[in-house]
Design a protein around this motif. Structure first.
Motif, PDB file in Angstrom:
ATOM      1  N   THR A   3       0.847  -1.203   0.000  1.00 30.95           N
ATOM      2  CA  THR A   3       0.000   0.000   0.000  1.00 30.95           C
ATOM      3  C   THR A   3       0.871   1.237   0.000  1.00 30.95           C
ATOM      4  OG1 THR A   3      -1.082  -1.284   1.718  1.00 30.95           O
ATOM      5  CG2 THR A   3      -2.151   0.766   1.051  1.00 30.95           C
ATOM      6  N   ARG A   7       1.168   4.100  -2.825  1.00 29.45           N
ATOM      7  CA  ARG A   7       0.893   5.495  -2.483  1.00 29.45           C
ATOM      8  C   ARG A   7       2.016   6.424  -2.896  1.00 29.45           C
ATOM      9  NH1 ARG A   7      -1.975   4.278   3.339  1.00 29.45           N
ATOM     10  NH2 ARG A   7      -3.921   3.583   2.390  1.00 29.45           N
ATOM     11  N   LYS A  10       2.020   6.882  -6.538  1.00 27.99           N
ATOM     12  CA  LYS A  10       0.910   7.771  -6.909  1.00 27.99           C
ATOM     13  C   LYS A  10       1.290   9.227  -6.641  1.00 27.99           C
ATOM     14  CE  LYS A  10      -2.633   8.712  -4.288  1.00 27.99           C
ATOM     15  NZ  LYS A  10      -3.683   8.456  -3.286  1.00 27.99           N
ATOM     16  N   TYR A  11       1.873   9.491  -5.461  1.00 25.39           N
ATOM     17  CA  TYR A  11       2.303  10.862  -5.135  1.00 25.39           C
ATOM     18  C   TYR A  11       3.283  11.388  -6.166  1.00 25.39           C
ATOM     19  CZ  TYR A  11       0.543  10.132  -0.378  1.00 25.39           C
ATOM     20  OH  TYR A  11      -0.234   9.872   0.716  1.00 25.39           O
ATOM     21  N   GLN A  14       1.583  12.185  -9.313  1.00 21.75           N
ATOM     22  CA  GLN A  14       0.720  13.353  -9.070  1.00 21.75           C
ATOM     23  C   GLN A  14       1.541  14.649  -9.022  1.00 21.75           C
ATOM     24  OE1 GLN A  14      -1.513  13.398  -5.328  1.00 21.75           O
ATOM     25  NE2 GLN A  14      -3.196  12.513  -6.498  1.00 21.75           N
ATOM     26  N   ASN A  15       2.648  14.615  -8.254  1.00 19.95           N
ATOM     27  CA  ASN A  15       3.498  15.806  -8.176  1.00 19.95           C
ATOM     28  C   ASN A  15       4.005  16.193  -9.544  1.00 19.95           C
ATOM     29  OD1 ASN A  15       3.178  15.752  -5.474  1.00 19.95           O
ATOM     30  ND2 ASN A  15       5.235  15.002  -4.997  1.00 19.95           N
ATOM     31  N   ARG A  18       1.091  17.740 -11.499  1.00 17.06           N
ATOM     32  CA  ARG A  18       0.549  18.991 -10.981  1.00 17.06           C
ATOM     33  C   ARG A  18       1.562  20.118 -11.000  1.00 17.06           C
ATOM     34  NH1 ARG A  18      -3.236  16.697  -6.089  1.00 17.06           N
ATOM     35  NH2 ARG A  18      -4.710  15.644  -7.462  1.00 17.06           N
ATOM     36  N   ASN A  19       2.862  19.746 -10.996  1.00 20.98           N
ATOM     37  CA  ASN A  19       3.897  20.770 -11.138  1.00 20.98           C
ATOM     38  C   ASN A  19       4.357  20.826 -12.585  1.00 20.98           C
ATOM     39  OD1 ASN A  19       4.284  21.803  -8.490  1.00 20.98           O
ATOM     40  ND2 ASN A  19       5.181  19.832  -7.939  1.00 20.98           N
ATOM     41  N   SER A 208       6.869  21.919   1.504  1.00 22.77           N
ATOM     42  CA  SER A 208       6.023  20.714   1.519  1.00 22.77           C
ATOM     43  C   SER A 208       6.706  19.586   2.277  1.00 22.77           C
ATOM     44  CB  SER A 208       5.726  20.258   0.088  1.00 22.77           C
ATOM     45  OG  SER A 208       4.921  21.196  -0.557  1.00 22.77           O
ATOM     46  N   ILE A 211       6.202  20.162   5.866  1.00 23.55           N
ATOM     47  CA  ILE A 211       4.823  19.867   6.282  1.00 23.55           C
ATOM     48  C   ILE A 211       4.635  18.358   6.407  1.00 23.55           C
ATOM     49  CG2 ILE A 211       2.401  19.991   5.591  1.00 23.55           C
ATOM     50  CD1 ILE A 211       3.122  22.631   4.154  1.00 23.55           C
ATOM     51  N   MET A 212       5.158  17.630   5.426  1.00 23.35           N
ATOM     52  CA  MET A 212       4.988  16.177   5.475  1.00 23.35           C
ATOM     53  C   MET A 212       5.639  15.589   6.729  1.00 23.35           C
ATOM     54  SD  MET A 212       5.305  14.898   1.554  1.00 23.35           S
ATOM     55  CE  MET A 212       6.263  16.091   0.676  1.00 23.35           C
ATOM     56  N   GLY A 217       5.065  11.981   8.310  1.00 26.55           N
ATOM     57  CA  GLY A 217       5.564  11.176   7.207  1.00 26.55           C
ATOM     58  C   GLY A 217       6.943  10.629   7.534  1.00 26.55           C
ATOM     59  N   SER A 218       7.162   9.348   7.283  1.00 30.81           N
ATOM     60  CA  SER A 218       8.492   8.781   7.483  1.00 30.81           C
ATOM     61  C   SER A 218       9.374   9.243   6.325  1.00 30.81           C
ATOM     62  CB  SER A 218       8.417   7.263   7.506  1.00 30.81           C
ATOM     63  OG  SER A 218       7.932   6.798   6.271  1.00 30.81           O
ATOM     64  N   PHE A 221       8.442   7.789   3.118  1.00 31.02           N
ATOM     65  CA  PHE A 221       7.223   8.345   2.542  1.00 31.02           C
ATOM     66  C   PHE A 221       7.461   9.688   1.879  1.00 31.02           C
ATOM     67  CE2 PHE A 221       2.695   8.105   2.332  1.00 31.02           C
ATOM     68  CZ  PHE A 221       2.465   6.770   2.591  1.00 31.02           C
TER      69      PHE A 221
ATOM     70  N   TYR B  78       8.775  10.596  13.625  1.00 26.61           N
ATOM     71  CA  TYR B  78       7.552  10.587  12.834  1.00 26.61           C
ATOM     72  C   TYR B  78       6.472   9.688  13.434  1.00 26.61           C
ATOM     73  CZ  TYR B  78       9.199   6.238  10.638  1.00 26.61           C
ATOM     74  OH  TYR B  78       9.626   4.972  10.401  1.00 26.61           O
ATOM     75  N   LEU B  94      -0.423  21.196   2.036  1.00 25.63           N
ATOM     76  CA  LEU B  94       0.397  20.881   0.866  1.00 25.63           C
ATOM     77  C   LEU B  94      -0.255  21.509  -0.361  1.00 25.63           C
ATOM     78  CD1 LEU B  94       1.023  17.168   1.821  1.00 25.63           C
ATOM     79  CD2 LEU B  94       2.736  18.988   1.787  1.00 25.63           C
ATOM     80  N   PHE B 105      -3.725  12.558   3.505  1.00 30.88           N
ATOM     81  CA  PHE B 105      -2.278  12.354   3.623  1.00 30.88           C
ATOM     82  C   PHE B 105      -1.889  11.900   5.036  1.00 30.88           C
ATOM     83  CE2 PHE B 105       2.126  13.708   4.202  1.00 30.88           C
ATOM     84  CZ  PHE B 105       2.705  13.124   3.090  1.00 30.88           C
ATOM     85  N   VAL B 109       0.163   8.362   5.475  1.00 31.06           N
ATOM     86  CA  VAL B 109       1.519   8.185   5.996  1.00 31.06           C
ATOM     87  C   VAL B 109       1.562   7.175   7.126  1.00 31.06           C
ATOM     88  CG1 VAL B 109       2.404  10.458   5.357  1.00 31.06           C
ATOM     89  CG2 VAL B 109       1.342  10.144   7.589  1.00 31.06           C
TER      90      VAL B 109
END
Lengths: 302, 230
Positions: A3, A7, A10-11, A14-15, A18-19, A208, A211-212, A217-218, A221, B78, B94, B105, B109
């Motif tokens: 999973t 994910r 997918k990110y 997506q990044n 979108r960028n 970003s 923020i993650m 977020g590990s 991730f 984390y 984000l 998100f 995570v």
């Protein structure tokens, strides 16, 4: 685990999408560096063909005295063949020499007539020797001075051409080394430019990344989507650089053929296109991946 | 349970050092609603940064649940942070993700399965009243809406504690009071809330525990306190 992998991939995609603006700019730079890299590969192919074709033309011929028995010549041939420096030895008998000579001058009436008036074959039997390395001709020439060979030898072409062969050897080794240095330097520049571009792209995401981290977020991730992006950059750039290089090769090929007749660049390019593309892909993806990994590391440490 | 034991934080630069926190000790029980008040530079943000492990204290110990925050390695932080929801003055959403994805998100995570995410995210967005803006990007949302997305993200994980650092700093009074109402509601559902603010009206409307800070020291710690300025 799966999973998480799905994910982060997918990110990454997506990044990338979108960028679009940033991704586009990064890819443009990478296409340019990959085009340079591809140009280097093709340049090396051209240079190698030229160098090889010059090397092919260098040889030593040993002409034997008129009364040398054929057995002796064949014995010397097998001795020469056993030398580590020797790549190939070709025996040209008196008769063969004559027929080659006749063939060469069949349109020249004077020579044909002169030959017919002679009752005997004026040409000598010879051995054509090719060395593995052009530098080794002097060694082989030295060996021909051996007492068991020397009595039968009328003349050795090397002594006449030694200066030319030596100079050619120098030019060949300079072009080979120069080509290698040029390739290394240009590749390094290409890597640095790509690295810097990706570093800037990631720099713009530093907020970003922060923020993650705050959201829990590990490192895996946070990092992996950027690596995925790096791989996407590499794949797309490899494709696009092929689209740039392909037409250039197609249009340049006829001109190169005029200069180097034995090289059909377009044909070679098309027959090796998969190998060539995998070079581009490995370089693009490799540099994209490693650059992303190093660039992101800075933000994950503190 | 959150415990600060004689915590000091000194920022050193070449020529001088600044004492941001000076031997501060306090305890926050589960399900409490605590306001940290004080002027800018009094040490509110430092306490929050220390609590979420963004910075290390110069002296003292900080306990969060079963974690000794002061001893956690960067790579272990984390895990702890997944038990803390954070809300900031500048929202910290984000920018390349929609409201829905920003909230999701926090669950992704921590490895929650997709079905759970599909169930929890709409609920969280509904609670903050943003179901209709789920597919909007942060740039398409107003300040108040952004902060509500941030709250949805902070609470969707069902964390033990939510830390809000000046959540109303960028908002008008109406939006501010809505945000505070949301925090109170989340607190009623059983989550500890730590609210750092210098907005007196906000603090005085809450009627919960207030810890007042001045120049890095606790000057008052009262149940049902008020924001008193000297």
């Amino acid at each position: 685990m799966i999973t998480a992998l799905v994910r982060v991939i997918k990110y990454g995609i997506q990044n990338f999408l979108r960028n679009a603006w940033l991704s586009g700019a990064t890819i443009v730079v990478m296409v340019m560096t990959l085009t340079v890299f591809g140009g280097l590969i093709i340049g090396n192919i051209i240079a190698r063909t030229v160098i090889n074709s010059i090397q092919e033309k260098i040889d030593i011929s040993v002409y034997f005295k008129n009364d040398s028995p054929e057995d002796e010549i064949l014995r010397i041939k097998s001795i020469l063949e056993s030398l580590p420096e020797v790549k190939m030895v070709e025996y040209v008998s008196k008769e063969e020499a004559l027929s080659i000579f006749k063939e060469k001058h069949k349109d020249d009436a004077t020579i044909s007539q002169a030959l017919e008036q002679l009752n005997e074959n004026p040409l000598l039997a010879s051995l054509n020797i090719k060395a593995r390395q052009p530098e080794e001709y002097s060694v082989i020439a030295g060996y021909l001075n051996n007492d068991s060979i020397k009595p039968f030898v009328e003349k050795v072409s090397y002594s006449q051409n030694a200066a030319v062969i030596n100079r050619l050897n120098k030019i060949l080794s300079i072009s080979r080394n120069g080509g290698m240095i040029l390739t290394i330097v240009m590749t390094l520049i290409a890597i640095l430019i790509t690295f810097n571009t990706i570093r800037l792209a990631i720099y713009s995401s530093r907020e970003s990344i922060n923020i993650m981290k705050l959201v829990g977020g590990s490192n895996f991730f946070i990092r992996t989507p950027f690596l995925v992006e790096g791989v996407i950059y590499g794949i797309i750039s490899a494709f696009l650089s092929l689209l740039v290089i392909g037409p250039v090769v197609y249009f340049a090929s006829p001109y190169i053929k005029v200069m180097i007749p034995e090289l059909n660049l377009w044909q070679k390019f098309m027959s090796d296109i998969l190998v060539f593309f995998s070079y581009q892909l490995i370089f693009g993806v490799g540099v994209g991946l490693v650059s992303s990994f190093i660039a992101i590391g800075k933000y994950l440490k503190d | 349970m959150i415990i600060f034991q004689s915590v000091s934080k000194i920022y050193k630069s070449n020529s001088h050092s600044v004492i941001a926190l000076d031997n501060v000790s306090f305890k926050i029980n589960p399900k409490e609603f605590v306001s940290l008040v004080g002027r800018s530079g009094a040490g509110k943000s430092t306490i929050i940064k220390l609590l979420i492990g963004e910075e290390k204290p110069t002296k003292g110990r900080i306990i969060f649940g079963s974690w000794d925050v002061t001893r956690l390695k960067q790579s272990e932080l984390y895990r702890m942070r997944r038990h803390i929801g954070t809300i900031f003055q500048d929202f910290k959403l984000l920018p390349e993700k929609t409201a829905y994805e920003n909230v999701a998100f926090a669950l992704e995570v921590s490895g929650r399965p997709e079905e759970e995410i599909h169930e929890l995210v709409p609920k969280a967005l509904e609670m903050v009243g943003l179901s209709s803006k789920a597919d909007n990007f942060p740039r398409e949302l107003s300040g108040g809406e952004k902060q509500r997305v941030a709250i949805a993200r902070a609470m969707v994980n069902n964390p033990d504690v939510i830390i809000a650092d000046e959540p109303t700093g960028n908002l008008d009074p109406i939006n501010s009071s809505e945000i505070i109402k949301l925090l109170l509601k989340i607190n009623e559902l059983g989550t500890t809330i730590i609210l750092a603010t210098h907005n007196r009206d906000v603090v005085n409307s809450i009627n919960k525990r207030v810890i007042s800070l001045e120049e890095g020291q606790i000057v008052r710690d009262e149940e049902e306190g008020k924001y008193i300025l000297f």
